[in-house]
Design an enzyme around this catalytic site. Sequence first.
Site, short mmCIF file in Angstrom:
data_model
loop_
_atom_site.label_atom_id
_atom_site.label_comp_id
_atom_site.label_asym_id
_atom_site.label_seq_id
_atom_site.Cartn_x
_atom_site.Cartn_y
_atom_site.Cartn_z
N GLU A 110 0.84 -1.19 0.00
CA GLU A 110 0.00 0.00 0.00
C GLU A 110 0.88 1.24 0.00
OE1 GLU A 110 -2.97 0.33 3.07
OE2 GLU A 110 -3.85 2.10 2.11
N GLU B 113 -12.71 2.71 2.68
CA GLU B 113 -12.00 2.86 3.94
C GLU B 113 -12.41 4.19 4.57
OE1 GLU B 113 -7.63 1.55 5.36
OE2 GLU B 113 -7.67 3.02 3.76
#
Length: 292
Positions: free
Chosen positions: A152, A246
């Site tokens: 990420e 998210e």
Amino acid sequence: MTTTTSNTLGVHALVWTGQNDPQAVRDAARATAAAGFGLLEFSLHDLDGFDTAQAKADLQAAGVQVAGSRGLAPDADVSSTDPAVVARGADLLRRSVDCVAELGGELLSGALYSAFGKFPAAVTAAGRANAVAALRDLAPYAAGRGVTLGLEVCNRYETNVVNTAHDALRLADDIGADNVVIHLDSYHMNIEEDDFVRPVREVGDRLGYVHIGENHRGYLGSGHIDFPSFFHALVDIGYTGPLTFESFSSAVVSERLSNDLAIWRNLWDDGNDLAAHARRFMADGLSAARRA
Ligand code: MN
């Protein structure tokens, strides 16, 4: 562009709960399915006490796929120059791979290369080399358990190892394993990248996971992220992987993760309303981009 492909849409567990006890996990799996999502992502910052067998059964019963994510810790960080700290980081990564496999998942992503937090200096060459070596060792271990590793791209206040898509590609090149993919997150991209198109094009078919988050990590569309550009770019490169919503609020707290991510503000109270809205926003945005 016409396509019949539809990406799996996911939601982060912190929309529902900050706990990983069996009842919380069961409720989160059911809420995920009820909101129309096909994937639930758990942060693996608390591996102890996670009843993975029960969670797997509950996820399967709900018809929901699962992914795991995490960052490392200051005393367990593969980008350290202290061999003991690196070894603890490598062990934490292997245990996290095991956890994902036990849950029935196929992806472990996040800041797998670094502790979470604001570092006082740039990563050292030796520290980065340690991260490369650890992930080079981890990749076949993960492959043997059917797990892909995602790198990420996180902003400068959360890591000093990978801040841009370009950094992540270089790290993946150095690791040199087929089961390492790039993970882009619109929240982090907003801070570090030139725009929402160039990084997507640069990553191309090495993109394996996407986080959809507003600039403040609240309701999608209530901030200033240029989602049309991002969705267009994802469609243009033919991205068929998952996109996971998210969002964090002080309304749902995981003491460890909320503090690591600096979640000090209450951006929403009702996770059900937030999630239903996000599901529509993502599906509509992708659909519009596919028609454009
Ligand atoms: Mn993210």
